[in-house]
Design a protein around this motif. Structure first.
Motif, PDB file in Angstrom:
ATOM      1  N   ARG A 115       0.837  -1.188   0.000  1.00 57.61           N
ATOM      2  CA  ARG A 115       0.000   0.000   0.000  1.00 57.61           C
ATOM      3  C   ARG A 115       0.873   1.239   0.000  1.00 57.61           C
ATOM      4  O   ARG A 115       2.071   1.182   0.285  1.00 57.61           O
ATOM      5  N   ASP A 116       0.270   2.342  -0.338  1.00 57.52           N
ATOM      6  CA  ASP A 116       1.000   3.598  -0.348  1.00 57.52           C
ATOM      7  C   ASP A 116       1.367   3.988   1.080  1.00 57.52           C
ATOM      8  O   ASP A 116       0.572   3.817   2.000  1.00 57.52           O
ATOM      9  N   PRO A 117       2.579   4.529   1.287  1.00 59.44           N
ATOM     10  CA  PRO A 117       2.950   4.953   2.642  1.00 59.44           C
ATOM     11  C   PRO A 117       2.070   6.101   3.118  1.00 59.44           C
ATOM     12  O   PRO A 117       1.852   7.072   2.399  1.00 59.44           O
ATOM     13  N   VAL A 118       1.564   5.978   4.339  1.00 57.31           N
ATOM     14  CA  VAL A 118       0.684   6.976   4.952  1.00 57.31           C
ATOM     15  C   VAL A 118       1.342   7.462   6.233  1.00 57.31           C
ATOM     16  O   VAL A 118       1.765   6.661   7.057  1.00 57.31           O
ATOM     17  N   ARG A 119       1.456   8.772   6.396  1.00 57.78           N
ATOM     18  CA  ARG A 119       2.135   9.318   7.564  1.00 57.78           C
ATOM     19  C   ARG A 119       1.384  10.526   8.122  1.00 57.78           C
ATOM     20  O   ARG A 119       0.682  11.242   7.401  1.00 57.78           O
ATOM     21  N   ASN A 120       1.587  10.766   9.425  1.00 61.01           N
ATOM     22  CA  ASN A 120       0.983  11.903  10.127  1.00 61.01           C
ATOM     23  C   ASN A 120       2.047  12.958  10.415  1.00 61.01           C
ATOM     24  O   ASN A 120       3.036  12.672  11.093  1.00 61.01           O
ATOM     25  N   PRO A 134       7.492   3.803  -6.062  1.00 61.11           N
ATOM     26  CA  PRO A 134       7.874   2.474  -6.535  1.00 61.11           C
ATOM     27  C   PRO A 134       7.567   1.415  -5.478  1.00 61.11           C
ATOM     28  O   PRO A 134       7.788   1.634  -4.284  1.00 61.11           O
ATOM     29  N   PRO A 135       7.056   0.252  -5.876  1.00 61.72           N
ATOM     30  CA  PRO A 135       6.672  -0.766  -4.886  1.00 61.72           C
ATOM     31  C   PRO A 135       7.837  -1.265  -4.049  1.00 61.72           C
ATOM     32  O   PRO A 135       7.644  -1.742  -2.939  1.00 61.72           O
ATOM     33  N   GLU A 136       9.070  -1.124  -4.564  1.00 63.02           N
ATOM     34  CA  GLU A 136      10.229  -1.621  -3.823  1.00 63.02           C
ATOM     35  C   GLU A 136      10.891  -0.540  -2.985  1.00 63.02           C
ATOM     36  O   GLU A 136      12.007  -0.717  -2.497  1.00 63.02           O
ATOM     37  N   TRP A 137      10.207   0.573  -2.763  1.00 60.35           N
ATOM     38  CA  TRP A 137      10.822   1.697  -2.058  1.00 60.35           C
ATOM     39  C   TRP A 137      11.292   1.288  -0.662  1.00 60.35           C
ATOM     40  O   TRP A 137      10.692   0.451   0.004  1.00 60.35           O
ATOM     41  N   LYS A 180      13.395  11.672   6.671  1.00 62.22           N
ATOM     42  CA  LYS A 180      13.592  10.420   5.949  1.00 62.22           C
ATOM     43  C   LYS A 180      12.521   9.428   6.384  1.00 62.22           C
ATOM     44  O   LYS A 180      12.491   8.982   7.529  1.00 62.22           O
ATOM     45  N   VAL A 181      11.628   9.098   5.466  1.00 60.32           N
ATOM     46  CA  VAL A 181      10.558   8.144   5.745  1.00 60.32           C
ATOM     47  C   VAL A 181      11.062   6.755   5.389  1.00 60.32           C
ATOM     48  O   VAL A 181      11.438   6.494   4.237  1.00 60.32           O
ATOM     49  N   ASN A 182      11.088   5.861   6.362  1.00 60.18           N
ATOM     50  CA  ASN A 182      11.599   4.507   6.168  1.00 60.18           C
ATOM     51  C   ASN A 182      10.461   3.511   6.050  1.00 60.18           C
ATOM     52  O   ASN A 182       9.438   3.622   6.732  1.00 60.18           O
ATOM     53  N   ARG A 183      10.649   2.537   5.222  1.00 59.32           N
ATOM     54  CA  ARG A 183       9.638   1.504   5.022  1.00 59.32           C
ATOM     55  C   ARG A 183       9.519   0.622   6.272  1.00 59.32           C
ATOM     56  O   ARG A 183      10.511   0.104   6.777  1.00 59.32           O
ATOM     57  N   ASN A 184       8.303   0.494   6.761  1.00 59.52           N
ATOM     58  CA  ASN A 184       8.007  -0.376   7.913  1.00 59.52           C
ATOM     59  C   ASN A 184       8.851  -0.047   9.131  1.00 59.52           C
ATOM     60  O   ASN A 184       9.190  -0.931   9.928  1.00 59.52           O
TER      61      ASN A 184
END
Length: 669
Positions: A174-179, A221-224, A248-252
């Motif tokens: 899914r698309d990254p969602v942040r507050n 990109p899905p592999e971000w 810097k937004v990190n995946r998971n």
């Protein structure tokens, strides 16, 4: 932020849902699920039957799995794919009324039957209750993703409009969602150092958070693995060592915040409120603008004073960024003539002379609003054919007071790309029509900005996402004849409506109640455009009370920006407000902005409205040209540019219209 309305001892309610009719194509439901705009989806079978699903429950449905795997066609209606039964439907009730109808049955094996829908008098969904603990646990046993299941109805609900549950920290599929978050390490004291930390969080953290609705980065990109989101601070009262940083937004994983070191101005008084704006952007598209208010002093209370809980833009990377984005912010409520500007462009590196420092400021003085309104009222009142020199003079004055960073950036892009590049204005001001400026140098001058470029503005009070695409749908046209009121009918407005009907539009309600019902419930089919041609009355001091006039009553802007209005969320149509003002006077930009903010706050796709009283016959020509261009697949801003280029010299009417939305927005054919 938890948003619950306690109705009785057993149920809690949330607004976290989308609605779709069961005869819609299954492909539309799947797109809605994958977008994750909402945690729950109501499938509406008829007036009385609603089925409340979680996104993950729908994805686990065998029929939907077959469609996704291309084993079944995607154009089938929803009811041909999902097995609906009357006993599966969710209970409905009016507010403060009995909950479960006598015919309603509850099955522990069917989660939808244990949920409740609160409806209005027209059976339009207002709120939902997610159910009881046993249905949640049963759902988990049936194989649904536990990350998307609440432990009980008394636990924390997902953030409204979040598109993801409160505790979900999974960026997979899914698309990254942040507050957005702004917090400080101490109470601000006059003359003292002050450190602010800006972050993008998986979830809100009470007083550390100034926006309760996150934004999504769509189309990454899905592999971000890591995304660098730019942050720019604007504040009047704090001097920072640097106003720009990167989160810097990190995946998971948790993001890496950026820290801004500054000094509180010595001139600040004890108890003074200081507004800090954080502007987030990614690949030159604005993601969000967050605001936090701090109060100077040495008292030991919490740093948190008040918040602006208004999400701005959700970024869609599948759409090109505007060629030039201009952010114009009033950082100090007590000095409304003072503006901070930030200019950005994806072409900056390839534009020789584009400024390294893209920040500037201008101060128009305390009475700037009334002075500017007086000036462009005089321009608007000029006789057709004898008006352009007045607009040129007004436009040159506007350009003169813009900061040097804008002037340098504009001409660098002009030299690199020529005229015609797209411009997006993002501002919390409703008093200055910057679109009417006329850029010039000692060696070069041209037309007004809105006659040279496709341009759109987005207002700070707008809530939600400016859409870059409006789905194809019906056009609705409304042109009251005012037979029951002491108001003169507009002949050309009626002709506008007749012409639109010849292009496939359908007649909309001319009475206030019918129109409000349309805004609340939508129509049988998706709606892509609403056209109103009639009278309006603008109020400059209370713009939310500006009205458009229907057959029977007036409709104020403040009546549109309410939770019951769901059409924008459902379809996101464009609104064309071709309202001729019958009592000229006041701050027209602010009045038009009142309706613009009301509609865009309810997630309509955009609004086109005039700044001043327009000539009825010319207003019709504006409408016909815009609709023809949109129907030919052109962007809305390009359609408006064509109107101005071809007809601006004929009448001030052709310069009166602004587009509130995204400069890249199109309506699908």
């Amino acid at each position: 932020m938890k948003k619950k309305l306690k109705v009785n001892d057993n149920l809690f309610w949330t607004k976290e849902f989308d609605v779709i009719n069961w005869d819609e194509p299954i492909s539309k439901l799947i797109s809605m699920i994958k977008s994750r705009r909402r945690f729950y989806i109501i499938i509406k079978r008829n007036r009385d039957m609603h089925y409340v699903y979680k996104c993950q429950e729908l994805l686990a449905d065998p029929g939907i799995k077959d469609v996704i795997a291309k084993k079944k066609p995607a154009n089938k209606p929803i009811f041909d794919v999902i097995n609906f039964h009357e006993s599966h439907c969710s209970a409905t009730c009016l507010p403060d009324k009995s909950i479960v109808p006598s015919w309603h049955t509850v099955s522990e094996d069917i989660p939808t039957s244990g949920r409740h829908v609160q409806v209005d008098e027209f059976n339009a969904p207002l709120n939902i209750s997610p159910g009881t603990e046993r249905f949640m646990l049963k759902s988990m046993k049936n194989g649904y993703d536990p990350a998307f299941i609440l432990k009980s109805t008394n636990c924390e609900e997902p953030d409204e409009n979040s598109g993801s549950p409160q505790n979900d920290q999974n960026d997979t599929d899914r698309d990254p969602v942040r507050n957005p978050s702004i917090c400080a390490d101490s109470k601000p004291l006059p003359g003292a150092p002050f450190i602010i930390t800006v972050d993008l969080l998986f979830q809100t953290k009470n007083k550390d958070t100034i926006i309760d609705k996150p934004f999504a980065l769509r189309g990454v990109p899905p592999e971000w693995k890591t995304l660098d989101v730019k942050v720019e601070l604007i504040c009047d009262g704090i001097t920072f060592e640097s106003n720009t940083g990167i989160v810097k937004v990190n995946r998971n994983a948790k993001s890496i915040p950026c820290t801004f070191k500054g000094i509180i101005d010595k001139a600040c008084s004890i108890g003074q409120k200081i507004e800090v704006f954080a502007l987030f952007s990614f690949q030159e598209r604005t993601c969000a603008i967050a605001k936090r208010v701090f109060e100077t002093g040495s008292l030991p209370e919490s740093l948190f004073i008040e918040s602006e809980e208004k999400p701005w833009l959700n970024i869609d990377l599948s759409t090109a960024a505007p060629d030039l984005t201009i952010k114009i912010i009033q950082p100090n409520p007590s000095n409304k003539g003072y503006f901070v500007w930030i200019v950005n462009s994806p072409h900056a590196k390839n534009s020789n002379g584009f400024p390294v420092d893209c920040r500037g400021e201008c101060d128009l003085g305390t009475s700037y609003g009334s002075e500017l309104a007086d000036e462009f009222r005089k321009c608007a009142d000029r006789e057709p054919g004898d008006h352009m020199d007045g607009f040129y003079g007004f436009g040159e004055r506007l350009y003169t007071i813009t900061p040097e960073c804008f002037k340098t950036a504009y001409w660098a892009l002009r030299k690199a790309s020529g005229a015609g590049f797209s411009i997006q204005i993002i501002t919390n001001d409703t008093s200055v029509p910057w679109e009417l400026m006329r850029p010039f140098t000692d060696d070069e001058f041209g037309e007004l900005l809105l006659m040279t470029h496709p341009v759109a503005r987005w207002a700070e009070k707008s809530n939600g996402t400016p859409r870059t695409t409006i789905k194809a749908g019906e056009k609705i046209t409304i042109a009251p004849d005012y037979r029951s009121r002491d108001v003169t009918a507009l002949a050309h407005a009626k002709e506008e409506s007749i012409w639109l009907k010849s292009k496939g539009a359908v007649q909309g309600p001319c009475e206030k109640k019918g129109f409000k019902d349309l805004l609340k419930q939508g129509g049988k089919n998706p709606i892509s455009l609403i056209h109103f041609a009639g009278h309006g009355k603008w109020k400059d001091k209370n713009v939310d009370q500006s009205v458009i006039m229907f057959e029977d009553r007036d409709l104020a802007a403040e009546e549109i920006n309410i939770q019951e209005v769901r059409l924008g969320i459902k379809d996101g149509p464009l609104v064309i407000l071709n309202a001729c003002e019958i009592a000229a006077g006041g701050n027209f930009l602010g009045a038009a902005g009142g309706f613009a903010e009301a509609f865009t706050s309810r997630r309509f796709g955009g609004i086109i409205a005039p700044l001043w009283a327009v000539f009825d016959d010319h207003a019709r020509n504006v409408l016909e040209t815009i609709i023809t261009e949109i129907d030919n697949g052109n962007k809305i801003s390009d359609a408006m540019l064509k109107v101005r280029k071809e007809f601006a010299s004929v009448s001030p009417t052709y310069l009166a219209y602004l587009f509130y939305g995204d400069v890249m927005t199109k309506i699908e054919k």
